[in-house]
Design a protein around this motif. Structure first.
Motif, PDB file in Angstrom:
ATOM      1  N   SER A   2       0.535  -1.235  -0.107  1.00 28.66           N
ATOM      2  CA  SER A   2      -0.147  -0.090  -0.013  1.00 28.66           C
ATOM      3  C   SER A   2       0.658   1.181   0.022  1.00 28.66           C
ATOM      4  CB  SER A   2      -0.804   0.134   1.201  1.00 28.66           C
ATOM      5  OG  SER A   2      -0.196   0.208   2.475  1.00 28.66           O
ATOM      6  N   ARG A   3       0.091   2.587  -0.544  1.00 28.03           N
ATOM      7  CA  ARG A   3       0.658   3.539  -0.569  1.00 28.03           C
ATOM      8  C   ARG A   3       1.368   4.063   0.761  1.00 28.03           C
ATOM      9  NH1 ARG A   3       1.637   7.831  -3.663  1.00 28.03           N
ATOM     10  NH2 ARG A   3       1.496  10.175  -2.593  1.00 28.03           N
ATOM     11  N   ASP A 597       3.836   2.483  -7.953  1.00 27.50           N
ATOM     12  CA  ASP A 597       3.227   2.906  -6.827  1.00 27.50           C
ATOM     13  C   ASP A 597       3.745   4.715  -6.906  1.00 27.50           C
ATOM     14  OD1 ASP A 597       2.051   3.253  -3.915  1.00 27.50           O
ATOM     15  OD2 ASP A 597       4.084   4.245  -3.608  1.00 27.50           O
ATOM     16  N   ASN A 600       1.665   7.295  -9.155  1.00 30.44           N
ATOM     17  CA  ASN A 600       0.172   7.557  -8.720  1.00 30.44           C
ATOM     18  C   ASN A 600      -1.055   7.361  -9.617  1.00 30.44           C
ATOM     19  OD1 ASN A 600       1.047   8.363  -6.138  1.00 30.44           O
ATOM     20  ND2 ASN A 600       1.707  10.352  -6.920  1.00 30.44           N
ATOM     21  N   LEU A 603      -4.046   5.785  -8.180  1.00 31.40           N
ATOM     22  CA  LEU A 603      -4.613   6.734  -7.022  1.00 31.40           C
ATOM     23  C   LEU A 603      -5.502   7.898  -7.953  1.00 31.40           C
ATOM     24  CD1 LEU A 603      -4.913   7.950  -4.449  1.00 31.40           C
ATOM     25  CD2 LEU A 603      -2.846   9.486  -4.894  1.00 31.40           C
ATOM     26  N   HIS A 604      -5.126   8.130  -9.133  1.00 32.02           N
ATOM     27  CA  HIS A 604      -5.959   8.975 -10.157  1.00 32.02           C
ATOM     28  C   HIS A 604      -7.165   8.195 -10.425  1.00 32.02           C
ATOM     29  CE1 HIS A 604      -3.014  12.108 -10.025  1.00 32.02           C
ATOM     30  NE2 HIS A 604      -1.997  11.426 -10.664  1.00 32.02           N
ATOM     31  N   LYS A 606      -8.782   6.026  -8.849  1.00 30.36           N
ATOM     32  CA  LYS A 606      -9.456   5.707  -7.458  1.00 30.36           C
ATOM     33  C   LYS A 606     -10.159   7.029  -7.226  1.00 30.36           C
ATOM     34  CE  LYS A 606      -8.999   5.093  -2.464  1.00 30.36           C
ATOM     35  NZ  LYS A 606      -9.646   6.217  -1.960  1.00 30.36           N
ATOM     36  N   GLU A 607      -9.492   8.089  -7.390  1.00 29.36           N
ATOM     37  CA  GLU A 607     -10.301   9.629  -7.275  1.00 29.36           C
ATOM     38  C   GLU A 607     -11.168   9.653  -8.055  1.00 29.36           C
ATOM     39  OE1 GLU A 607      -9.744  11.200  -4.510  1.00 29.36           O
ATOM     40  OE2 GLU A 607      -8.450   9.973  -3.688  1.00 29.36           O
ATOM     41  N   ALA A 785      -8.582   0.759  -2.031  1.00 25.98           N
ATOM     42  CA  ALA A 785      -7.219   0.606  -2.755  1.00 25.98           C
ATOM     43  C   ALA A 785      -6.998  -0.743  -3.106  1.00 25.98           C
ATOM     44  CB  ALA A 785      -6.156   1.152  -1.922  1.00 25.98           C
TER      45      ALA A 785
END
Length: 857
Positions: A2-3, A597, A600, A603-604, A606-607, A785
């Motif tokens: 995980s981040r 990781d 990112n 993460l983009h 996910k957002e 995540a």
């Protein structure tokens, strides 16, 4: 990994390149021999077996010592010609070979795994691995950590052990030989070896790293150079080939020297090629021809043709037929020549084609492929590289003449069943809207793109709002992008609205017409709507100082405001570049995961999905409208509105509905495809407007497809095809920035729509999901995540084997086909059973009627 864990672990990382934690230790320091620091500063045991290159390095150092032996033996023979016979010389040559061979074998047997002719080594990654003493870090400018352990153990120690064994074996064998032949002067060869062995040890200690990285070229160059000198000395002015061959063959010493040169050359060639390609076995002693290769195939003796729109590589197949590979200029993202392009450096390179002078041009494509052009002539390589570089620059988003692109010259080679340019018109979408509500109308206020250049000419607006209100609202919004309807919910009549930021500025300017237009779209007046801004609150304040901003609460009292920060196009482009850098680097798993990781990208994803879920929840659960905008309203705004519609509307999960969504929310809504897709994950444009926003949308859709595999009519093949055509296509759908630009260049007349090609039965068949079952409910995906995964079939399709996934998918299709056949057969049997029951009932009724008639009589 995980981040959050990675961010916490960075606090405890040891400084420097080579400091780490040993097992059961909390102090940073040098690792034990055979251990190496990983990305988490932990000393990890090296289990890598001895590679061919490392093996050849040890062989090279052994041959270096053998060459010195033979050189001094040859000098000894010249000094003692009368006493030093050919037999004694040959025996001494043989002894030196035996000494080096035994030392080489004992060296391999000494290191782990002990007793086997191999080694477990720590692989060499950098030149600094040989010189860790220069990388001892100083902590807080006070304490110096001593981390100067042997990073590449036992590769560095092996040479010291090799020369030690060779010295000891020499001191055992040669005195025995001297005592047998009673020639004390032969001991001079021992004395000379005792002099050059320490010199070789010092050379290795100081220059081992430089020798390791350069010994193949040094070996090839020295072998060719020394062999030329040797032949020159043999010829000694002779111009007759016959006398030269007699001198060469008549002396065994000449044969031995020639054999040494051949061995050195072979050693260098093996080290240089490492037999990575099957052609190396054939082409090893020959001159390389110009070669084109990609990830899966190599095409020797290919012909490269640079045409008006593409590069055509023609190669001959094994059956004698010729095959062409076309690469559009618009598909080229960047080139990376592996040779200096500047004139002042060209003189340093060999011009004659040889094995050591193959000039490679790496071409990165926007569709994530990598192509290699191997050219044996420097001038040809430079001309090809300069041509490709100029063409890539010319096809840049701002500099390119759109009419120059291939879609304007593409002759349609298929029958159009449905015209894609008219398939998803505003009128067709409005007819679906009227079935839900009659409070909307089509307006021609943007005729000739009078008030907004990035909107279409015909727009769906509320009936209660006049065109004058729309003009005033357009003047109040950035780029004239006033609030416009995207989606109307069937049950609650709540709607999704998109627009650009209001131009309130630092003086908090007001526009009552814009307020009236926004309030008119709030169908549920007893509930406050939501204004979702895809920018951070601090970014909004900065934009307000420059004339932009967000709707003030006092003027939009019926609306509540929410900020959901989604990164801008330049941040997404940098993230996508890092993602592709991770995908093409498959060297180490830990390094690959770290790069993934750091990009990112997930993460983009996910957002974006989280923001879309918020919009869907507001529309479906709270039954109130949502107005979405960022700064310009043609990037992250469209990303959120389109994803929210996929979650809410089952029709958007069909092939036709998904095409209509892209046409409505991306193409007609003015997403600048030509600018955003001018570069992919490898190159940089001159204008800096490139961004993978549409790729991010496709990735988010793929994530939903993975979580709801039976709710989509299409599979990921459709998404991959859309990705490829967005960046490089022979169709005109994705080559314009907006509808005005399409009309300006008459794109509808001169180009073919991608939907015309997709909506053909033979093409649609490849996009169908065999497990599709219509799902009328709203999709609620997991945005945790661990639920967001990498789209391997797109990003890694050219860097890992995709055959197992294809085989599994083919098996799925086969099973599904059998299931359809069995269901059809079952339905047929049921119909036959019903028919038999009907006939049986009719016959029973007939018999009963006859009995009743007999009884009556």
């Amino acid at each position: 990994m995980s981040r959050n864990f990675l961010e916490k672990s960075k606090i405890y990382l040891c400084p420097g390149k080579y400091c780490g934690y040993q097992n059961n230790s909390t102090n940073c320091g040098a690792c034990q021999r055979g251990y190496r620091v990983n990305t988490e500063s932990i000393c990890q045991l090296c289990h890598e077996t001895l590679s061919l290159y490392n093996f050849m390095y040890i062989v090279f150092m052994a041959l270096l010592a053998l060459s010195f032996h033979w050189y001094f033996i040859n000098r000894l023979q010249k000094k003692k010609q009368r006493e030093f016979t050919l037999v004694k010389q040959t025996i001494l040559y043989f002894l030196s070979i035996l000494e080096i061979l035994l030392a080489f074998i004992f060296t391999l047997l000494t290191f782990p795994p002990i007793g086997k002719l191999t080694m477990n080594v720590c692989q060499v990654k950098l030149l600094s691995d040989f010189y860790p003493m220069f990388h001892n870090p100083i902590v807080n400018y006070r304490k110096k950590l001593r981390c100067s352990y042997e990073v590449v153990y036992p590769l560095q120690s092996a040479i010291f052990v090799l020369y030690t064994y060779a010295s000891l074996i020499m001191l055992l064998l040669r005195p025995l030989f001297v005592s047998i032949i009673h020639q004390k002067f032969i001991s001079a060869s021992i004395y000379s070896a005792l002099h050059f062995y320490p010199c070789l040890l010092i050379l290795h200690a100081l220059c081992g790293g430089f020798i390791y990285f350069s010994f193949p070229i040094l070996t090839i160059t020295s072998a060719i150079f020394l062999n030329a000198i040797h032949f020159t000395l043999i010829a000694n002015g002779e111009n007759n080939w016959i006398s030269f061959i007699r001198k060469l063959c008549g002396n065994i010493q000449n044969w031995i020297i020639y054999l040494v040169h051949v061995i050195l050359l072979l050693c260098g060639l093996i080290s240089l090629t490492q037999f990575e390609d099957e052609y190396h076995l054939i082409l090893l002693p020959t001159v390389f021809l110009p070669v084109f290769r990609d990830h899966l195939q190599s095409y020797p003796e290919s012909i490269v043709n640079v045409t008006l729109h593409n590069v055509i590589i023609t190669h001959k197949q094994s059956d004698g037929n010729y095959k062409e590979l076309w690469i559009f200029y618009t598909n080229m993202d960047a080139i990376q020549p592996k040779f200096p392009m500047k004139t002042e450096f060209r003189s340093q390179l060999p011009l004659s084609p040889s094995m050591s002078s193959t000039y490679t041009i790496i071409v990165r494509l926007k569709t994530l492929e990598t192509c290699y052009f191997d050219v044996s002539v420097l001038d040809d390589a430079i001309k090809l590289a300069e041509s490709l570089d100029a063409l890539i620059t010319y096809t840049d988003g701002l500099n390119c003449d759109v009419t120059f692109l291939f879609p304007f010259c593409f002759p349609r080679d298929f029958e159009v069943i449905q015209d894609g340019w008219t398939a998803f018109s505003v009128e067709s979408e409005f007819s679906r809207l009227q079935a839900i509500s009659d409070e909307w109308r089509i307006s021609d206020v943007n005729k000739n793109f009078a008030i907004c250049e990035t909107y279409p000419e015909r727009l769906v607006v509320p009936k209660s709002i006049t065109d004058e209100y729309l003009k005033r609202s357009a003047q109040f919004r950035s780029h004239g992008r006033f609030p416009l309807l995207c989606y109307l919910h069937k049950s609650s009549k709540s709607c999704i609205i998109r627009c650009a930021q209001p131009l309130i500025g630092s003086s908090v300017r007001r526009c009552k017409e814009d307020e009236g237009l926004v309030n008119a779209m709030l169908t549920q007046r007893h509930k406050k709507g939501w204004i979702l801004d895809t920018r951070h609150a601090n970014v909004v304040k900065s934009a307000q100082n420059k004339g932009g901003g967000c709707e003030p609460d006092q003027h939009y009292a019926l609306w509540k405001r929410l900020h959901r920060h989604l990164d801008k196009h330049n941040v997404l482009q940098e993230s996508f570049t890092k993602l592709m850098d991770a995908c093409i680097d498959q060297s180490e798993k830990d390094r690959w995961l770290s790069k993934l990781d750091n990009s990112n990208w997930l993460l983009h994803v996910k957002e974006a999905l989280t923001t879309a879920c918020i919009v869907a929840q507001t529309i479906d659960c709270e039954e109130t409208s949502v107005l979405i905008h960022g700064s310009d309203g043609w990037d992250t705004t469209l990303l959120v509105t389109s994803l929210a519609q996929i979650l809410l509307d089952p029709d958007c999960r069909t092939i036709t509905g998904f095409e209509a969504l892209i046409e409505r929310e991306w193409i007609q809504a003015g997403h600048p495809f030509r600018l955003r897709c001018s570069r992919s994950g490898f190159g940089r444009s001159t204008h800096g407007q490139e961004s993978p926003l549409f790729t991010l949308f496709l990735d988010c859709t793929w994530q939903l497809l993975q979580q709801f595999a039976c709710s989509f009519e299409f599979n990921d093949t459709l998404l991959i095809e859309l990705f490829q055509h967005a960046y490089s296509s022979k169709f005109g759908t994705f080559i314009f920035n907006n509808e005005k630009e399409k009309l300006k260049y008459n794109g509808i007349k001169h180009t073919v729509s991608l939907w015309s090609y997709f909506n053909r039965p033979e093409i649609l068949h490849a996009f169908l999901n065999p497990f599709y079952e219509p799902n009328l409910s709203v999709l609620w995906p997991s945005v945790a995540a661990q639920s967001i995964i990498l789209w391997r079939s797109l990003y890694l399709r050219f860097y890992e084997n995709q055959i197992p996934q294809r085989e599994v998918w083919d098996e799925y299709l086969l099973i599904k086909g059998k299931e359809i056949q069995l269901r059809s057969y079952v339905n047929k049997l049921r119909q036959e059973l019903l028919e038999l029951e009907r006939k049986c009932t009719e016959k029973t009724n007939m018999i009963k009627t006859e009995k009743d008639s007999v009884v009556t009589i």
